[in-house]
Design a protein around this motif. Structure first.
Motif, mmCIF file in Angstrom:
data_model
loop_
_atom_site.group_PDB
_atom_site.id
_atom_site.type_symbol
_atom_site.label_atom_id
_atom_site.label_comp_id
_atom_site.label_asym_id
_atom_site.label_seq_id
_atom_site.Cartn_x
_atom_site.Cartn_y
_atom_site.Cartn_z
ATOM 1 N N ASP A 1 13.677 37.041 9.543
ATOM 2 C CA ASP A 1 13.031 37.356 10.816
ATOM 3 C C ASP A 1 11.532 37.553 10.655
ATOM 4 N N VAL A 2 11.149 38.380 9.686
ATOM 5 C CA VAL A 2 9.735 38.653 9.485
ATOM 6 C C VAL A 2 9.006 37.378 9.066
ATOM 7 N N TYR A 3 9.662 36.612 8.224
ATOM 8 C CA TYR A 3 9.094 35.343 7.782
ATOM 9 C C TYR A 3 8.821 34.444 8.982
ATOM 10 N N ASN A 4 9.822 34.393 9.883
ATOM 11 C CA ASN A 4 9.652 33.586 11.090
ATOM 12 C C ASN A 4 8.464 34.028 11.912
ATOM 13 N N TYR A 5 8.278 35.331 11.996
ATOM 14 C CA TYR A 5 7.170 35.822 12.795
ATOM 15 C C TYR A 5 5.829 35.504 12.157
ATOM 16 N N MET A 6 5.806 35.506 10.835
ATOM 17 C CA MET A 6 4.525 35.241 10.177
ATOM 18 C C MET A 6 4.130 33.787 10.277
ATOM 19 N N PHE A 7 5.101 32.883 10.127
ATOM 20 C CA PHE A 7 4.741 31.467 10.098
ATOM 21 C C PHE A 7 5.225 30.696 11.310
ATOM 22 N N GLY A 8 5.946 31.351 12.183
ATOM 23 C CA GLY A 8 6.315 30.712 13.435
ATOM 24 C C GLY A 8 7.542 29.846 13.345
ATOM 25 N N SER A 9 8.261 29.783 14.425
ATOM 26 C CA SER A 9 9.440 28.935 14.454
ATOM 27 C C SER A 9 9.853 28.751 15.903
ATOM 28 N N VAL A 10 10.192 27.509 16.257
ATOM 29 C CA VAL A 10 10.585 27.240 17.642
ATOM 30 C C VAL A 10 11.988 27.756 17.875
ATOM 31 N N LEU A 11 12.809 27.629 16.838
ATOM 32 C CA LEU A 11 14.217 27.992 16.983
ATOM 33 C C LEU A 11 14.379 29.484 17.231
ATOM 34 N N ALA A 12 13.360 30.264 16.813
ATOM 35 C CA ALA A 12 13.465 31.709 16.972
ATOM 36 C C ALA A 12 13.264 32.141 18.422
ATOM 37 N N VAL A 13 12.748 31.217 19.255
ATOM 38 C CA VAL A 13 12.468 31.582 20.646
ATOM 39 C C VAL A 13 13.761 31.567 21.451
ATOM 40 N N ASP A 14 14.130 32.696 22.043
ATOM 41 C CA ASP A 14 15.347 32.691 22.862
ATOM 42 C C ASP A 14 14.979 32.710 24.346
ATOM 43 N N TYR A 15 15.984 32.801 25.186
ATOM 44 C CA TYR A 15 15.772 32.637 26.624
ATOM 45 C C TYR A 15 14.831 33.703 27.194
ATOM 46 N N SER A 16 15.033 34.968 26.824
ATOM 47 C CA SER A 16 14.202 36.043 27.393
ATOM 48 C C SER A 16 12.739 35.900 26.945
ATOM 49 N N ASP A 17 12.549 35.452 25.709
ATOM 50 C CA ASP A 17 11.187 35.187 25.237
ATOM 51 C C ASP A 17 10.523 34.128 26.107
ATOM 52 N N LEU A 18 11.310 33.110 26.428
ATOM 53 C CA LEU A 18 10.783 31.986 27.188
ATOM 54 C C LEU A 18 10.337 32.447 28.574
ATOM 55 N N VAL A 19 11.189 33.232 29.241
ATOM 56 C CA VAL A 19 10.876 33.721 30.583
ATOM 57 C C VAL A 19 9.607 34.561 30.545
ATOM 58 N N MET A 20 9.555 35.443 29.566
ATOM 59 C CA MET A 20 8.394 36.323 29.435
ATOM 60 C C MET A 20 7.128 35.501 29.176
ATOM 61 N N SER A 21 7.250 34.484 28.338
ATOM 62 C CA SER A 21 6.086 33.659 28.014
ATOM 63 C C SER A 21 5.566 32.953 29.250
ATOM 64 N N ILE A 22 6.498 32.419 30.038
ATOM 65 C CA ILE A 22 6.073 31.702 31.244
ATOM 66 C C ILE A 22 5.377 32.667 32.206
ATOM 67 N N PHE A 23 5.933 33.854 32.334
ATOM 68 C CA PHE A 23 5.358 34.876 33.194
ATOM 69 C C PHE A 23 3.925 35.213 32.750
ATOM 70 N N LEU A 24 3.757 35.453 31.446
ATOM 71 C CA LEU A 24 2.434 35.788 30.923
ATOM 72 C C LEU A 24 1.452 34.635 31.104
ATOM 73 N N PHE A 25 1.989 33.419 30.911
ATOM 74 C CA PHE A 25 1.137 32.240 31.062
ATOM 75 C C PHE A 25 0.570 32.170 32.481
ATOM 76 N N ILE A 26 1.437 32.459 33.464
ATOM 77 C CA ILE A 26 0.973 32.408 34.855
ATOM 78 C C ILE A 26 -0.127 33.449 35.087
#
Lengths: 232, 244
Positions: free
Chosen positions: B94-119
């Motif tokens: 998990d920590v590794y994913n956060y440091m170097f990034g991963s698309v697969l780590a993004v789940d549905y709630s992350d996606l909704v929040m990201s879109i909201f912040l983007f707006i």
């Protein structure tokens, strides 16, 4: 009266030492005056101007305006826009029409017209699409003048506007100012080095050396100046 | 795309590394959240926003220069992050994913929040576009005509914080600041107005991100790294093309 400075003092801290830049400055400015602030290097001319504009805090005293900040404009000494800032001349001039307040900061048709008019006034209309960073210093200065004029201010501050300009350009510059001052009763406050220009255009003179050495009308200044020279 | 919008302001105002420092803070708060089993975005968002204000405040104060403030914060929070994660469970995936990034780590709630912040970021930037232009191009002038420059500084850091939160998950905390810097540098090479610079940066960042994502799927490499590499290649190409 549109501006009153009461007992202004400005102090800079250098390490633990306090340096007095300005001490007990008192004066008032009426509408339509053309005031030149003169003095040698380090006499606090620019600091006085910045203190009036609120860019530098006064250690004591106060500055009071009888008009809103929206009617005031400013042309800085060194151009503080990064010289390689990626914007066109037109964008920069247009940005001068922004006003204080909570209204949404979008430009209206009227603003665009005025921006084009201001560009025409300083003879820069043909190059409005050029990148600001590619212009010469004189051209940049004229663009910044256009930016200062675009909202048709009632009071305009200029900090050595012609220091980097050649004679022909600065004459043009002074003519534009004179026109504004005479025809539209725009009040001008200018820091200047050029004594011949001061004598030609100013209505009032403020001679500064950390405190006021002389403040008054131009004809009294000419007499005062002569008598000082006679003593020396 | 958000990152590119903000990048225009941050790079020109010479605050570009604020992104890096905020991402490091994001790392610390993420490892904190993981250690306690809470959703990282919920913890990170307020912490990053708060810290961005703090950094802005310190650099306003002039006693500490902007880059020094950023240095203090980024190394400090990185150290705290490492400390927390090694104390709780060591470096796991998990920590590794956060440091170097991963698309697969993004789940549905992350996606909704990201879109909201983007707006939020997009609309704030759009509304204040002209003001931001004025404040970035000439702060003294803006101040002299009575514009509250400090407010806009804090707005900028607020937007930067949101951008980091959005991008952190995918790009990884160590590489997110590249999203802020590269598109602007590339776009600046081929634009002479502020408007084209802004639009072009968004386009460049979008295209590079898409290409990076495709490359990461095809070659099975981390997305953060592939996006950065694509950006570097674009920058090289544009520079060479410009010089011919």
């Amino acid at each position: 009266m549109i501006l009153e400075a009461k007992n202004i003092s400005v102090t800079y801290k250098v390490g633990h030492r306090k340096n007095d830049i300005l001490k007990d400055i008192n004066f008032t400015i009426e509408k339509g005056e053309y005031l030149c602030i003169i003095g040698s290097n380090g006499s606090g001319k620019s600091s006085l101007m910045k203190a009036l504009l609120g860019l530098v805090p006064c250690s004591c005293g106060e500055v009071s305006f009888k008009l809103s900040k929206n009617e005031i404009s400013y042309l800085p000494q060194k151009n503080t826009i990064l010289s390689d800032f990626p914007a066109t001349v037109y964008e920069i001039v247009l940005s001068g029409s922004q006003k204080k307040g909570i209204i949404l900061p979008f430009y209206k048709k009227e603003n665009q017209k005025k921006a084009l008019y201001a560009l025409k006034l300083v003879d820069m209309l043909e190059i409005k699409k050029y990148n600001f960073g590619e212009l010469s210093i004189g051209q940049q200065q004229r663009v910044l003048l256009a930016r200062a004029l675009v909202k048709e201010p009632k009071l305009i501050f200029l900090d050595e506007p012609c220091a980097a300009l050649d004679e022909a350009t600065s004459n043009r510059f002074y003519n534009i100012l004179e026109n504004l001052n005479k025809k539209q009763k725009t009040t001008v406050i200018m820091v200047s080095h050029d004594s011949s220009q001061v004598e030609k255009y100013a209505t009032h003179v403020l001679h500064l050396d950390k405190k006021i050495l002389f403040y008054g009308k131009i004809n009294r200044w000419l007499v005062f100046n002569k008598s000082v020279k006679c003593i020396h | 795309m958000c990152a590119a919008l903000l990048g225009v302001v941050l790079v020109l105002k010479k605050y570009s590394l604020i992104g890096h420092s905020l991402a490091d803070i994001g790392f610390a708060s993420t490892s904190f959240a993981l250690a306690f089993g809470i959703s990282p975005l919920i913890i990170s968002t307020p912490i990053i926003i708060l810290c961005s204000f703090l950094i802005m405040y310190l650099s306003q104060n002039k006693k500490i220069q902007g880059d020094v403030a950023i240095g203090i914060f980024s190394t400090g929070s990185l150290a705290i992050g490492v400390l927390i994660s090694s104390l709780s469970f060591g470096f796991n995936v998990d920590v590794y994913n956060y440091m170097f990034g991963s698309v697969l780590a993004v789940d549905y709630s992350d996606l909704v929040m990201s879109i909201f912040l983007f707006i939020i970021v997009f609309s704030l930037f759009f509304i204040f576009y002209n003001r931001l232009f004025l404040v970035v191009s000439d702060e003294d002038f803006a101040k002299s005509i009575g514009i509250n420059v400090v407010f806009y500084h804090f707005l900028i850091s607020f937007l930067a914080a949101l951008t980091i939160v959005i991008g952190m998950r995918m790009m990884g905390t160590l590489l997110i600041s590249s999203l802020i810097i590269f598109p602007v540098v590339i776009a600046r090479k081929c634009s002479n107005s502020f408007k084209t610079l802004t639009i072009l940066s968004v386009i460049v960042s979008f295209v590079c991100f898409l290409l990076g994502m495709i490359a990461s799927f095809l070659l099975n490499i981390p997305i953060g790294a592939s996006v950065v590499i694509i950006n570097i290649l674009t920058l090289l190409l544009v520079s060479i093309f410009k010089n011919i």
